[in-house]
Write a protein that holds these residues in place. Structure first.
Motif, PDB file in Angstrom:
ATOM      1  N   VAL A   1       0.861  -1.182   0.000  1.00  8.16           N
ATOM      2  CA  VAL A   1       0.000   0.000   0.000  1.00  8.16           C
ATOM      3  C   VAL A   1       0.896   1.230   0.000  1.00  8.16           C
ATOM      4  N   ARG A   2       0.667   2.114  -0.971  1.00  3.78           N
ATOM      5  CA  ARG A   2       1.417   3.374  -1.052  1.00  3.78           C
ATOM      6  C   ARG A   2       0.491   4.498  -0.625  1.00  3.78           C
ATOM      7  N   LEU A   3       0.951   5.309   0.294  1.00  3.37           N
ATOM      8  CA  LEU A   3       0.163   6.426   0.761  1.00  3.37           C
ATOM      9  C   LEU A   3       1.083   7.534   1.228  1.00  3.37           C
ATOM     10  N   THR A   4       0.531   8.712   1.343  1.00  2.00           N
ATOM     11  CA  THR A   4       1.274   9.840   1.883  1.00  2.00           C
ATOM     12  C   THR A   4       0.768  10.043   3.296  1.00  2.00           C
ATOM     13  N   VAL A   5       1.670   9.928   4.258  1.00  2.00           N
ATOM     14  CA  VAL A   5       1.293  10.073   5.667  1.00  2.00           C
ATOM     15  C   VAL A   5       2.044  11.257   6.244  1.00  2.00           C
ATOM     16  N   ASN A   6       1.281  12.241   6.699  1.00  2.00           N
ATOM     17  CA  ASN A   6       1.859  13.448   7.290  1.00  2.00           C
ATOM     18  C   ASN A   6       2.911  14.080   6.378  1.00  2.00           C
ATOM     19  N   GLY A   7       2.592  14.088   5.075  1.00  2.00           N
ATOM     20  CA  GLY A   7       3.454  14.732   4.088  1.00  2.00           C
ATOM     21  C   GLY A   7       4.573  13.874   3.544  1.00  2.00           C
ATOM     22  N   GLU A   8       4.693  12.650   4.015  1.00  2.00           N
ATOM     23  CA  GLU A   8       5.787  11.769   3.593  1.00  2.00           C
ATOM     24  C   GLU A   8       5.239  10.557   2.838  1.00  2.00           C
ATOM     25  N   GLN A   9       5.811  10.301   1.643  1.00  2.00           N
ATOM     26  CA  GLN A   9       5.418   9.116   0.876  1.00  2.00           C
ATOM     27  C   GLN A   9       5.858   7.867   1.632  1.00  2.00           C
TER      28      GLN A   9
ATOM     29  N   ALA B   1      -6.534  -0.605   5.780  1.00  2.00           N
ATOM     30  CA  ALA B   1      -5.316   0.073   5.332  1.00  2.00           C
ATOM     31  C   ALA B   1      -5.227   0.039   3.804  1.00  2.00           C
ATOM     32  N   ALA B   2      -5.636  -1.067   3.203  1.00  2.00           N
ATOM     33  CA  ALA B   2      -5.583  -1.195   1.743  1.00  2.00           C
ATOM     34  C   ALA B   2      -6.482  -0.172   1.053  1.00  2.00           C
ATOM     35  N   GLN B   3      -7.549   0.271   1.719  1.00  2.61           N
ATOM     36  CA  GLN B   3      -8.427   1.284   1.138  1.00  2.61           C
ATOM     37  C   GLN B   3      -7.737   2.644   1.058  1.00  2.61           C
ATOM     38  N   ALA B   4      -6.675   2.833   1.822  1.00  4.51           N
ATOM     39  CA  ALA B   4      -5.951   4.105   1.821  1.00  4.51           C
ATOM     40  C   ALA B   4      -4.871   4.148   0.750  1.00  4.51           C
ATOM     41  N   ASP B   5      -4.794   3.120  -0.067  1.00  3.90           N
ATOM     42  CA  ASP B   5      -3.798   3.089  -1.137  1.00  3.90           C
ATOM     43  C   ASP B   5      -3.973   4.322  -2.026  1.00  3.90           C
ATOM     44  N   GLY B   6      -2.919   5.114  -2.167  1.00  6.50           N
ATOM     45  CA  GLY B   6      -2.941   6.327  -2.980  1.00  6.50           C
ATOM     46  C   GLY B   6      -3.476   7.559  -2.267  1.00  6.50           C
ATOM     47  N   ALA B   7      -3.904   7.408  -1.027  1.00  7.82           N
ATOM     48  CA  ALA B   7      -4.518   8.516  -0.292  1.00  7.82           C
ATOM     49  C   ALA B   7      -3.479   9.345   0.461  1.00  7.82           C
ATOM     50  N   VAL B   8      -3.931  10.530   0.865  1.00  9.50           N
ATOM     51  CA  VAL B   8      -3.156  11.398   1.753  1.00  9.50           C
ATOM     52  C   VAL B   8      -3.783  11.251   3.140  1.00  9.50           C
ATOM     53  N   VAL B   9      -2.982  10.795   4.091  1.00 12.73           N
ATOM     54  CA  VAL B   9      -3.451  10.550   5.453  1.00 12.73           C
ATOM     55  C   VAL B   9      -2.732  11.501   6.391  1.00 12.73           C
ATOM     56  N   GLU B  10      -3.499  12.128   7.275  1.00 12.25           N
ATOM     57  CA  GLU B  10      -2.909  12.986   8.304  1.00 12.25           C
ATOM     58  C   GLU B  10      -3.325  12.480   9.671  1.00 12.25           C
ATOM     59  N   THR B  11      -2.343  12.324  10.536  1.00 12.59           N
ATOM     60  CA  THR B  11      -2.595  11.901  11.911  1.00 12.59           C
ATOM     61  C   THR B  11      -2.330  13.079  12.836  1.00 12.59           C
ATOM     62  N   VAL B  12      -2.612  12.904  14.101  1.00  9.47           N
ATOM     63  CA  VAL B  12      -2.406  13.975  15.072  1.00  9.47           C
ATOM     64  C   VAL B  12      -0.944  14.430  15.109  1.00  9.47           C
ATOM     65  N   GLU B  13      -0.028  13.557  14.760  1.00  7.24           N
ATOM     66  CA  GLU B  13       1.390  13.940  14.730  1.00  7.24           C
ATOM     67  C   GLU B  13       1.650  15.054  13.728  1.00  7.24           C
ATOM     68  N   SER B  14       0.811  15.162  12.701  1.00  6.63           N
ATOM     69  CA  SER B  14       0.994  16.202  11.682  1.00  6.63           C
ATOM     70  C   SER B  14       0.748  17.599  12.228  1.00  6.63           C
TER      71      SER B  14
END
Length: 165
Positions: free
Chosen positions: A12-20, A72-85
């Motif tokens: 699964v490839r995603l962008t999490v808190n600005g990082e690929q 998690a697989a549904q987030a493939d290609g998505a931009v995800v932001e967590t509280v750490e962001s």
């Protein structure tokens, strides 16, 4: 690669808190679990694991999502932001500071979900009034503070004419 259950993992490839990021997950693994276990982002808390409490709320493509219900697989290609962001350099962000100033937290367990819910609301509706904020935050559960201080904290950052007075 097979997991211990014999199920093939998926990349699964995603962008999490600005990082690929690329992670391997089993098809059944939830996004909250992947964020915590695969990426070490433990700020996302899991309360009920049934989508009822909202403590696991993250932003997926700018929309608040209960990460315990999303695979998690549904987030493939998505931009995800967590509280750490919200505090990338270790300094509290505006909404975190407002929560502190307004006493909008006690035990802190639900706080990450409320912070992400508030962030999503303020991005989508920067001029949200208190009624809209109250409507939005009641989607999550807080067993310690009630909702008044949480509404106050979010409202302090809204561009609502109601708040300017």
């Amino acid at each position: 690669m097979d997991s211990p259950t014999g199920t093939a993992e998926r990349s699964v490839r995603l962008t999490v808190n600005g990082e690929q990021r690329t992670i391997s997950v089993e098809p059944w693994r939830g996004l909250a679990d992947a964020l915590r276990r695969k990426l070490g982002l433990t700020g996302t808390t899991v309360g009920c694991d049934q989508g009822e409490c909202g403590s696991c709320t993250v932003l997926v493509d700018d929309a608040p999502v209960r990460s315990c219900l999303m695979l998690a697989a549904q987030a493939d290609g998505a931009v995800v932001e967590t509280v750490e962001s919200l505090a990338p350099d270790g300094e509290l962000g505006e909404l975190q500071t407002s929560f502190s100033e307004h006493g909008a937290l006690q035990c802190g367990f639900c706080t990450p979900g409320f912070l992400m819910l508030g962030t999503g609301l303020l991005r989508a509706e920067p001029a949200a009034d208190r009624a809209r904020i109250r409507e939005c935050v009641t989607a999550n559960l807080c067993r310690c503070t009630g909702y008044g201080s949480i509404v106050d904290a979010v409202a302090a950052l809204a561009d609502s004419p109601e708040e300017a007075s």
